[in-house]
Enzyme design. Structure first.
Site, PDB file in Angstrom:
ATOM      1  N   TYR A  24      -1.800  -3.761  -6.864  1.00 19.47           N
ATOM      2  CA  TYR A  24      -1.574  -4.644  -5.724  1.00 19.47           C
ATOM      3  C   TYR A  24      -2.445  -4.366  -4.505  1.00 19.47           C
ATOM      4  O   TYR A  24      -2.624  -3.216  -4.104  1.00 19.47           O
ATOM      5  CB  TYR A  24      -0.102  -4.553  -5.303  1.00 19.47           C
ATOM      6  CG  TYR A  24       0.321  -5.700  -4.396  1.00 19.47           C
ATOM      7  CD1 TYR A  24      -0.106  -6.994  -4.654  1.00 19.47           C
ATOM      8  CD2 TYR A  24       1.127  -5.494  -3.296  1.00 19.47           C
ATOM      9  CE1 TYR A  24       0.254  -8.052  -3.840  1.00 19.47           C
ATOM     10  CE2 TYR A  24       1.506  -6.547  -2.472  1.00 19.47           C
ATOM     11  CZ  TYR A  24       1.061  -7.828  -2.753  1.00 19.47           C
ATOM     12  OH  TYR A  24       1.422  -8.883  -1.945  1.00 19.47           O
ATOM     13  N   GLY A  80      -4.266  -3.632  -1.154  1.00 13.27           N
ATOM     14  CA  GLY A  80      -5.172  -2.575  -0.711  1.00 13.27           C
ATOM     15  C   GLY A  80      -5.288  -1.423  -1.696  1.00 13.27           C
ATOM     16  O   GLY A  80      -6.259  -0.663  -1.653  1.00 13.27           O
ATOM     17  N   HIS A 123     -10.614  -1.845  11.779  1.00 15.78           N
ATOM     18  CA  HIS A 123      -9.547  -2.737  11.329  1.00 15.78           C
ATOM     19  C   HIS A 123      -9.391  -3.831  12.391  1.00 15.78           C
ATOM     20  O   HIS A 123      -8.426  -3.809  13.172  1.00 15.78           O
ATOM     21  CB  HIS A 123      -8.265  -1.900  11.179  1.00 15.78           C
ATOM     22  CG  HIS A 123      -7.153  -2.590  10.458  1.00 15.78           C
ATOM     23  ND1 HIS A 123      -5.834  -2.229  10.610  1.00 15.78           N
ATOM     24  CD2 HIS A 123      -7.151  -3.613   9.580  1.00 15.78           C
ATOM     25  CE1 HIS A 123      -5.079  -3.001   9.851  1.00 15.78           C
ATOM     26  NE2 HIS A 123      -5.854  -3.836   9.214  1.00 15.78           N
ATOM     27  N   GLU A 182      -0.738 -20.309  22.670  1.00 17.27           N
ATOM     28  CA  GLU A 182      -0.720 -20.034  24.116  1.00 17.27           C
ATOM     29  C   GLU A 182      -1.481 -18.751  24.445  1.00 17.27           C
ATOM     30  O   GLU A 182      -1.813 -18.495  25.610  1.00 17.27           O
ATOM     31  CB  GLU A 182       0.731 -19.920  24.646  1.00 17.27           C
ATOM     32  CG  GLU A 182       1.618 -21.131  24.388  1.00 17.27           C
ATOM     33  CD  GLU A 182       1.147 -22.410  25.101  1.00 17.27           C
ATOM     34  OE1 GLU A 182       0.116 -22.385  25.798  1.00 17.27           O
ATOM     35  OE2 GLU A 182       1.829 -23.445  24.928  1.00 17.27           O
ATOM     36  N   THR A 199      -4.250 -12.426  11.667  1.00 15.02           N
ATOM     37  CA  THR A 199      -4.686 -13.689  11.059  1.00 15.02           C
ATOM     38  C   THR A 199      -4.362 -14.852  12.000  1.00 15.02           C
ATOM     39  O   THR A 199      -5.163 -15.771  12.167  1.00 15.02           O
ATOM     40  CB  THR A 199      -4.034 -13.868   9.674  1.00 15.02           C
ATOM     41  OG1 THR A 199      -4.300 -12.689   8.911  1.00 15.02           O
ATOM     42  CG2 THR A 199      -4.578 -15.078   8.940  1.00 15.02           C
ATOM     43  N   ASN A 200      -3.186 -14.798  12.636  1.00 17.71           N
ATOM     44  CA  ASN A 200      -2.818 -15.885  13.559  1.00 17.71           C
ATOM     45  C   ASN A 200      -3.790 -15.976  14.735  1.00 17.71           C
ATOM     46  O   ASN A 200      -4.198 -17.065  15.134  1.00 17.71           O
ATOM     47  CB  ASN A 200      -1.395 -15.684  14.104  1.00 17.71           C
ATOM     48  CG  ASN A 200      -0.345 -15.909  13.025  1.00 17.71           C
ATOM     49  OD1 ASN A 200      -0.659 -16.443  11.961  1.00 17.71           O
ATOM     50  ND2 ASN A 200       0.887 -15.498  13.285  1.00 17.71           N
ATOM     51  N   ARG A 225       0.848  -1.191   0.000  1.00 21.05           N
ATOM     52  CA  ARG A 225       0.000   0.000   0.000  1.00 21.05           C
ATOM     53  C   ARG A 225       0.881   1.237   0.000  1.00 21.05           C
ATOM     54  O   ARG A 225       1.966   1.228   0.569  1.00 21.05           O
ATOM     55  CB  ARG A 225      -0.864   0.029   1.269  1.00 21.05           C
ATOM     56  CG  ARG A 225      -1.999  -0.937   1.271  1.00 21.05           C
ATOM     57  CD  ARG A 225      -2.878  -0.729   2.494  1.00 21.05           C
ATOM     58  NE  ARG A 225      -2.277  -1.238   3.705  1.00 21.05           N
ATOM     59  CZ  ARG A 225      -1.696  -0.515   4.638  1.00 21.05           C
ATOM     60  NH1 ARG A 225      -1.625   0.801   4.509  1.00 21.05           N
ATOM     61  NH2 ARG A 225      -1.181  -1.054   5.710  1.00 21.05           N
ATOM     62  N   SER A 247      -1.351  -3.549  10.902  1.00 23.16           N
ATOM     63  CA  SER A 247      -1.066  -4.504   9.832  1.00 23.16           C
ATOM     64  C   SER A 247       0.133  -5.383  10.194  1.00 23.16           C
ATOM     65  O   SER A 247       1.121  -4.904  10.753  1.00 23.16           O
ATOM     66  CB  SER A 247      -0.738  -3.753   8.546  1.00 23.16           C
ATOM     67  OG  SER A 247      -1.781  -2.862   8.261  1.00 23.16           O
ATOM     68  N   ALA A 248       0.031  -6.653   9.850  1.00 20.12           N
ATOM     69  CA  ALA A 248       1.119  -7.613  10.030  1.00 20.12           C
ATOM     70  C   ALA A 248       1.581  -7.757  11.488  1.00 20.12           C
ATOM     71  O   ALA A 248       2.757  -7.899  11.774  1.00 20.12           O
ATOM     72  CB  ALA A 248       2.299  -7.259   9.119  1.00 20.12           C
ATOM     73  N   CYS A 249       0.634  -7.690  12.429  1.00 23.12           N
ATOM     74  CA  CYS A 249       0.949  -7.917  13.846  1.00 23.12           C
ATOM     75  C   CYS A 249       0.310  -9.202  14.353  1.00 23.12           C
ATOM     76  O   CYS A 249       0.161  -9.401  15.552  1.00 23.12           O
ATOM     77  CB  CYS A 249       0.444  -6.762  14.697  1.00 23.12           C
ATOM     78  SG  CYS A 249       1.516  -5.332  14.667  1.00 23.12           S
ATOM     79  N   GLY A 250      -0.145 -10.054  13.446  1.00 21.33           N
ATOM     80  CA  GLY A 250      -0.659 -11.359  13.881  1.00 21.33           C
ATOM     81  C   GLY A 250      -2.173 -11.434  14.007  1.00 21.33           C
ATOM     82  O   GLY A 250      -2.663 -12.287  14.744  1.00 21.33           O
ATOM     83  N   LYS A 266      -9.449  -1.985   2.009  1.00 22.45           N
ATOM     84  CA  LYS A 266      -9.111  -0.817   2.831  1.00 22.45           C
ATOM     85  C   LYS A 266      -9.905   0.425   2.399  1.00 22.45           C
ATOM     86  O   LYS A 266     -10.354   1.208   3.231  1.00 22.45           O
ATOM     87  CB  LYS A 266      -7.611  -0.526   2.751  1.00 22.45           C
ATOM     88  CG  LYS A 266      -6.735  -1.708   3.139  1.00 22.45           C
ATOM     89  CD  LYS A 266      -7.009  -2.163   4.540  1.00 22.45           C
ATOM     90  CE  LYS A 266      -6.122  -3.343   4.908  1.00 22.45           C
ATOM     91  NZ  LYS A 266      -6.380  -3.835   6.263  1.00 22.45           N
ATOM     92  N   ASN A 303       6.027  -8.547   2.203  1.00 19.27           N
ATOM     93  CA  ASN A 303       4.586  -8.272   2.130  1.00 19.27           C
ATOM     94  C   ASN A 303       3.898  -9.194   1.110  1.00 19.27           C
ATOM     95  O   ASN A 303       2.852  -8.857   0.573  1.00 19.27           O
ATOM     96  CB  ASN A 303       4.349  -6.799   1.775  1.00 19.27           C
ATOM     97  CG  ASN A 303       2.896  -6.389   1.962  1.00 19.27           C
ATOM     98  OD1 ASN A 303       2.222  -6.847   2.886  1.00 19.27           O
ATOM     99  ND2 ASN A 303       2.389  -5.538   1.078  1.00 19.27           N
ATOM    100  N   ASP A 360      -9.527  -9.387   9.400  1.00 20.18           N
ATOM    101  CA  ASP A 360      -8.979  -8.050   9.117  1.00 20.18           C
ATOM    102  C   ASP A 360      -9.941  -6.892   9.384  1.00 20.18           C
ATOM    103  O   ASP A 360      -9.503  -5.837   9.816  1.00 20.18           O
ATOM    104  CB  ASP A 360      -8.523  -7.992   7.647  1.00 20.18           C
ATOM    105  CG  ASP A 360      -7.590  -6.828   7.357  1.00 20.18           C
ATOM    106  OD1 ASP A 360      -6.717  -6.537   8.204  1.00 20.18           O
ATOM    107  OD2 ASP A 360      -7.724  -6.193   6.299  1.00 20.18           O
ATOM    108  N   ARG A 363       1.659 -12.271  -0.237  1.00 23.68           N
ATOM    109  CA  ARG A 363       0.334 -12.577   0.306  1.00 23.68           C
ATOM    110  C   ARG A 363      -0.273 -13.848  -0.265  1.00 23.68           C
ATOM    111  O   ARG A 363       0.072 -14.268  -1.370  1.00 23.68           O
ATOM    112  CB  ARG A 363      -0.626 -11.430  -0.054  1.00 23.68           C
ATOM    113  CG  ARG A 363      -0.205 -10.060   0.449  1.00 23.68           C
ATOM    114  CD  ARG A 363      -0.594  -9.854   1.873  1.00 23.68           C
ATOM    115  NE  ARG A 363      -0.206  -8.549   2.377  1.00 23.68           N
ATOM    116  CZ  ARG A 363      -0.918  -7.878   3.293  1.00 23.68           C
ATOM    117  NH1 ARG A 363      -2.035  -8.384   3.774  1.00 23.68           N
ATOM    118  NH2 ARG A 363      -0.483  -6.710   3.732  1.00 23.68           N
TER     119      ARG A 363
HETATM  120  C1  OXD Z   1      -3.098  -4.332   5.866  1.00 21.89           C
HETATM  121  C2  OXD Z   1      -3.727  -5.478   5.185  1.00 21.89           C
HETATM  122  O1  OXD Z   1      -2.181  -3.751   5.298  1.00 21.89           O
HETATM  123  O2  OXD Z   1      -4.594  -6.099   5.798  1.00 21.89           O
HETATM  124  O3  OXD Z   1      -3.527  -4.004   6.969  1.00 21.89           O
HETATM  125  O4  OXD Z   1      -3.393  -5.764   4.027  1.00 21.89           O
HETATM  126 MN    MN Z   2      -5.238  -5.110   7.565  1.00 18.93          MN
END
Ligand code: OXD
Ligand code: MN
Length: 647
Positions: free
Chosen positions: A261, A263, A290, A557, A316-317, A112, A311-314, A270, A429, A336, A431
């Site tokens: 690409y 977003g 978000h 955990e 999805t996990n 983005r 973004s990218a802080c987990g 987004k 990044n 998301d 995906r």
């Molecule tokens: C972000 C995404 O950038 O979800 O937050 O792609």
């Molecule tokens: Mn996101």
């Protein structure tokens, strides 16, 4: 070929039934129609309502495409687009898996571009707060309507010459849900159509429920052509120099140029679900955030939690977590974005407006996220990951999942060696774009039109020092302050470099559709809408010890932290008051079976750190939000400072 479109649409709008029987007869069978004299090579113009049609015609005049393709969302359409994309070299098949594809972007188009993303309103103050003299604002960019018109004209006039304009009717949220919204995206990228088909609900299902009263968000997208006409990578057309992503909230309109690409181009995500979505939510009294949404069941009792991480802080996990504690089950509603509103009983309800996961690939593995790994290896478009000689994919984190004998080609298409290569195999990044319905733990209620009831909201970020594993907000104003003061280490999802700690209020900093001060006011006003507010917590899985190692094992955990949250939701007396909020009482966080956890270090509150933290937040508010800051936020700073002084 006679241009019969005008007459036909009049007839069909006179009779809904006629319209749909005709639609069935005409789809796919090559019966050409025209719009503004341009051939419609796929789909039926009669499924477009007069309002949609007039929007499309306007943009045909501007973009001058060679052909029009009206997306119906069918498998037939999808496989023809995938064939076309293969022919053009944009994607290649990954024979190791079922219906999976690899796309490589132009290396200049991989994330983005926040610096080129603008909100366009009459008055600047509607879009962004006014920073102090000499300070560069970081809460969004503003453009005037006349500059927007000029920029659009410069870039879009004739931008689709020799190209096909795809018309994508799409629904954000389950089709027909009162919480869902409709969009029409026009794009000259078949990759975008194939990805939008995964990420949103597109085609006939959507056009079937539209009539001329149906509001829709107008989304115009072109990958563009560089001003000198030279396309560096014909398989991935783009115009990075002139990329521009514009939002006009008043007109429910998005215009995106120059990038294919993520977003930047999948406009439902987004641009619509967050930026335009937040402005609609403000007008209509709800929240577009978000946030992931998960369901957690403990001993047969189920609750839903929404969580905002940058973004990218987990996200999805966490959304797909496999709990390590027995008796717990986590199910995923979304990873998301959450659209949330209070129902008539004052219960906050959320839907996931998306239909797929556009997840960051590196770091995803059978140890970090086995559920994602069992989701993504069918019907998926991978972008900018590395490729293996046995027809599969590879990224950092998959070291134990690909045999040493298998050769790897990096995201740029160059041979890559695990031992000697100095650069990552996959772009940080890179995906996967994969259908949410394939997730083995997708929540049975994930498409429920009324949404799922939310009991708790979490905020979180990557904070290597100072911030405890979990603390709970003291009250709603403090909860809003917690969201507003969120900070995190920078990630690869945007164009920032390095590991600086950045302010990312509500994990929404790149996604606000209107002035952040007013956004805070909107959040504060939720207190007047219900007596049943969710409890709010701040989590930090990323605190490090003196040795630089993470203090908390994270991943599965993290259910131990969720377990404590569930206890709090049941009003268990398991929380200890501290100046910054409530933390678990000794022994109330279940650590059974975990070895070597330094619980004191995880929860240590250092007065000096917190003084600096509040000062940094206060300075940020003053410099970035200034007069738009609600007085409640200043009051929260004062309360916290006083309490920290007494620590
Ligand atoms: C972000 C995404 O950038 O979800 O937050 O792609
Ligand atoms: Mn996101």
């Amino acid at each position: 070929m006679p241009d019969i479109a005008e007459k036909d649409s009049e007839i069909s709008y006179a009779s809904e039934a006629g319209r749909f029987s005709k639609h069935l007869k005409q789809s796919h069978f090559g019966l050409f129609h025209h719009l503004r004299g341009i051939s419609v090579v796929h789909g039926d113009i009669n499924v477009l309502t007069p309002k949609v049609r007039s929007y499309v015609e306007d943009k045909i005049d501007l973009c001058q495409p060679e052909k029009i393709h009206i997306c119906d969302g069918t498998d037939y359409e999808n496989s023809s687009l995938l064939t076309l994309l293969q022919k053009e070299g944009t994607i290649k098949a990954l024979p190791k898996y079922e219906n999976c594809w690899l796309a490589r972007t132009n290396p200049a188009d991989t994330a983005r571009v926040e610096s080129k993303t603008f909100i366009c309103t009459e008055k600047k103050s509607e879009a962004i707060p006014t920073p102090s003299e000499g300070v560069k604002g970081s809460l969004g960019n503003w453009m005037s309507p006349s500059d927007m018109n000029k920029a659009v004209k410069e870039r879009f006039t004739g931008c689709m010459k020799n190209r096909t304009m795809y018309v994508i009717p799409f629904s954000m949220g389950p089709v027909g849900s009162p919480l869902s919204k409709i969009g029409i995206q026009l794009t000259d990228s078949a990759y975008v159509v194939a990805s939008m088909r995964i990420m949103t609900r597109i085609g006939q299902a959507v056009t079937k429920i539209m009539n001329n009263e149906t509001e829709f968000v107008k989304c115009l997208h072109s990958v563009g052509t560089p001003a000198d006409g030279k396309m560096e990578m014909p398989s991935w057309p783009c115009d990075p120099e002139r990329t521009l992503i514009l939002h006009k909230p008043q007109a429910n309109e998005i215009v995106s140029y120059g990038s294919g690409y993520g977003g930047n181009s999948l406009l439902g995500k987004k641009c619509f679900a967050l930026r335009i979505g937040s402005t609609i939510a403000k007008r209509e009294g709800w929240l577009a955030e978000h946030m992931l949404i998960l369901g957690i069941t403990k001993n047969g009792k189920k609750r839903y939690i929404a969580a905002a991480f940058p973004s990218a802080c987990g996200k999805t996990n966490l959304a797909m977590m496999t709990p390590t504690l027995p008796g717990y089950k986590v199910e995923c509603v979304g990873d998301d974005i959450a659209w949330m509103r209070f129902d008539e009983n004052g219960q906050l309800r959320a839907i996931n407006p998306e239909h797929g996961f556009f997840g960051v690939a590196p770091g995803t593995s059978n140890s970090s996220n086995p559920i994602a790994m069992s989701t993504v290896f069918k019907n998926t478009i991978f972008t900018n990951v590395a490729e293996t000689s046995d027809g599969g994919v590879y990224w950092e984190g998959m070291e134990n999942e690909v045999d040493e004998s298998v050769k790897i080609t990096d995201w740029l298409g160059k041979p890559w060696d695990r031992k000697t290569s100095k650069t990552p195999a996959a772009h940080p990044n890179s995906r996967f774009c994969t259908p949410a319905s394939q997730c083995p733990i997708i929540d049975p209620q994930w498409e429920s039109p009324e949404g799922v009831p939310i009991s708790a909201i979490l905020f979180g970020g990557r904070r290597p020092v100072g911030v405890p594993l979990i603390h709970e907000a003291k009250n709603w104003k403090h909860a809003v302050f917690m969201g507003a003061s969120l900070r995190s280490e920078a990630t690869a999802a945007a164009e920032h470099k390095g590991k600086v700690i950045m302010h990312d209020p509500f994990a929404m900093r790149p996604f606000f559709g209107y002035n952040f001060g007013q956004y805070l006011q909107h959040w504060l006003s939720m207190e007047t809408r219900t007596s049943n507010l969710p409890k709010v917590f701040l989590v930090n899985w990323f605190r490090k010890g003196g040795d630089g190692k993470f203090l908390w094992p994270g991943f599965g955990e993290n259910c131990r932290v969720l377990d404590w949250i569930l206890k709090r939701l049941d009003n268990e007396d398991c929380a200890l008051k501290t100046p910054i909020g409530l933390i678990p009482k000794k022994e109330s966080l279940n650590l059974e079976g975990l070895k070597d956890i330094d619980i004191d270090a995880l929860f240590k509150l250092d007065a000096e750190f917190w003084k600096q933290e509040i000062n940094a937040v206060e300075k940020y508010f003053e410099e970035q939000v200034g007069k738009d800051l609600p007085s409640e936020m200043k009051e929260q700073c004062e309360i916290l400072k006083k309490e920290i002084d007494s620590m």
